[in-house]
Design an enzyme around this catalytic site. Structure first.
Site, short mmCIF file in Angstrom:
data_model
loop_
_atom_site.label_atom_id
_atom_site.label_comp_id
_atom_site.label_asym_id
_atom_site.label_seq_id
_atom_site.Cartn_x
_atom_site.Cartn_y
_atom_site.Cartn_z
N LYS A 110 0.95 -1.08 -0.16
CA LYS A 110 0.05 -0.26 0.14
C LYS A 110 1.30 1.15 0.03
CE LYS A 110 -4.19 -1.53 2.06
NZ LYS A 110 -4.80 -2.11 3.24
N LYS A 189 -3.71 -10.13 -11.70
CA LYS A 189 -4.46 -9.99 -9.90
C LYS A 189 -6.02 -9.35 -10.24
CE LYS A 189 -4.58 -10.09 -5.36
NZ LYS A 189 -4.59 -9.13 -3.39
N LYS A 192 -9.59 -4.93 -7.19
CA LYS A 192 -10.17 -3.34 -7.90
C LYS A 192 -9.55 -2.55 -7.86
CE LYS A 192 -11.46 -1.58 -3.52
NZ LYS A 192 -10.71 -0.50 -2.63
#
Ligand code: TRP
Length: 327
Positions: A110, A189, A192
């Site tokens: 992230k 992969k 979202k």
């Protein structure tokens, strides 16, 4: 056996969520004592718009119920209806080294993607450990990306039990879903954040459009194709029976088949599986109090269990008044 899993309300559910975790969540309700919750405290690390958070929370609840989650068999609730997990998070924070959290892949990913690191994002695995441990969960069905978090939970359970010389926490194990990796329409992969998903509850047309746009290589129709290296086949395999999968495998290898044919079959299989839930979801949407009632009931049951564990925890670490008074 106590099974527990959480799902983040941070967007619409897609095939990656389904084959990674959701499908097994629903299958397990038949045999086990399952606790499933909507992880709104976790979502708060990224969704910071109150209306949106409520909408997503409700959306996930509708999705699960539409897919066949039975609230008579499962304890289904909102994480934030059990605020005790936040207290446990703090206590676990106090026995967990920062080094453990610095090694978390999800956190590092992230941050690498440019998301600003907050304390919440950093301590995300501790909150997740609190979720798991507070219900003394034995098995945690999750997607591959969450396995490290379950392993960290095992460590934290050990730190607590060792520090306070007790056996309050049970060591949980992760359980992987059917698919280790569900490719998105671009072959990465499905996620979202990559904008490459096939949503479970999109309109039929929208799902069809997404499926038809799946990236394939440019092998001509007449040539043999490698099924092990194709995104359409990877998805088809998840839906089709083993017999049908073997047939498609043979058709790929033989040549004379275009990827479009496999995509069309995938659209059909998608519809067979999700047309029913789509209709059910619309029905549930028309009866809003039902969903609220289910979540509230589930929250009460979950909270009662959590409170019991917290009594043990407080006593073990010297926070309980009774222990303080007896000194
Ligand atoms: N972090 C999980 C995810 O993003 C959601 C989650 C929160 C969870 N708490 C949990 C999963 C506890 C399993 C157990 O998918």
């Amino acid at each position: 056996m106590r099974i527990l899993s959480g799902i983040q309300p941070s967007g619409r559910l897609h095939l990656g969520n389904y084959f990674g975790a959701l499908k097994q969540h629903i299958e397990m309700q038949e045999q086990h004592d399952c606790f499933y919750f909507i992880a709104s405290y976790h979502a708060l690390t990224t969704v910071q718009d109150p209306k949106l958070l409520q909408e997503y929370t409700r959306g996930v609840a509708l999705d699960y119920l539409a897919l066949g989650l039975d609230p008579n068999k499962v304890t289904f609730f909102r994480q934030a209806d059990v605020p005790e997990v936040c207290e446990l998070t703090w206590i676990l924070n106090c026995v967990t080294g920062t080094g453990l959290l610095e090694r978390a892949h999800a956190y590092k990913d992230k941050v690498a993607r440019g998301i600003t690191s907050s304390m919440g994002l950093f301590c995300y695995p501790v909150l997740m450990a609190a979720d798991i441990l507070i219900y003394k969960s034995q098995l945690v069905p999750v997607g591959k990306d969450q396995v490290q978090h379950v392993e960290m939970t095992q460590d934290m359970a050990g730190y607590f039990n060792t520090t306070f010389q007790c056996e309050v926490f049970v060591r949980p194990e992760a359980k992987l879903g059917q698919a280790l990796l569900v490719p998105g329409v671009d072959g990465q992969k499905m996620s979202k954040s990559y904008n490459n998903t096939v949503e479970l509850f999109a309109e039929a047309k929208q799902a069809q459009k997404a499926i038809m746009s799946i990236k394939t290589d440019s092998t001509p129709v007449e040539d043999p194709k490698d099924p092990t290296n194709d995104n359409v086949f990877a998805l088809l395999k998840l839906f089709a029976s083993p017999e049908e999968t073997a047939e498609w495998d043979a058709r790929y290898r033989k040549g004379g088949m275009g990827y479009g044919q496999a995509k069309k079959r995938l659209v059909e299989l998608f519809e067979e599986r999700f047309a029913g839930p789509r209709a059910k979801r619309a029905e549930l949407l028309a009866a809003p109090s039902y969903v609220d009632d289910v979540l509230q009931e589930g929250g009460k049951k979950a909270r009662a269990v959590a409170k019991q564990t917290m009594d043990e925890v407080r006593r073990a670490c010297g926070l309980a008044t009774s222990r303080l008074e007896s000194r």
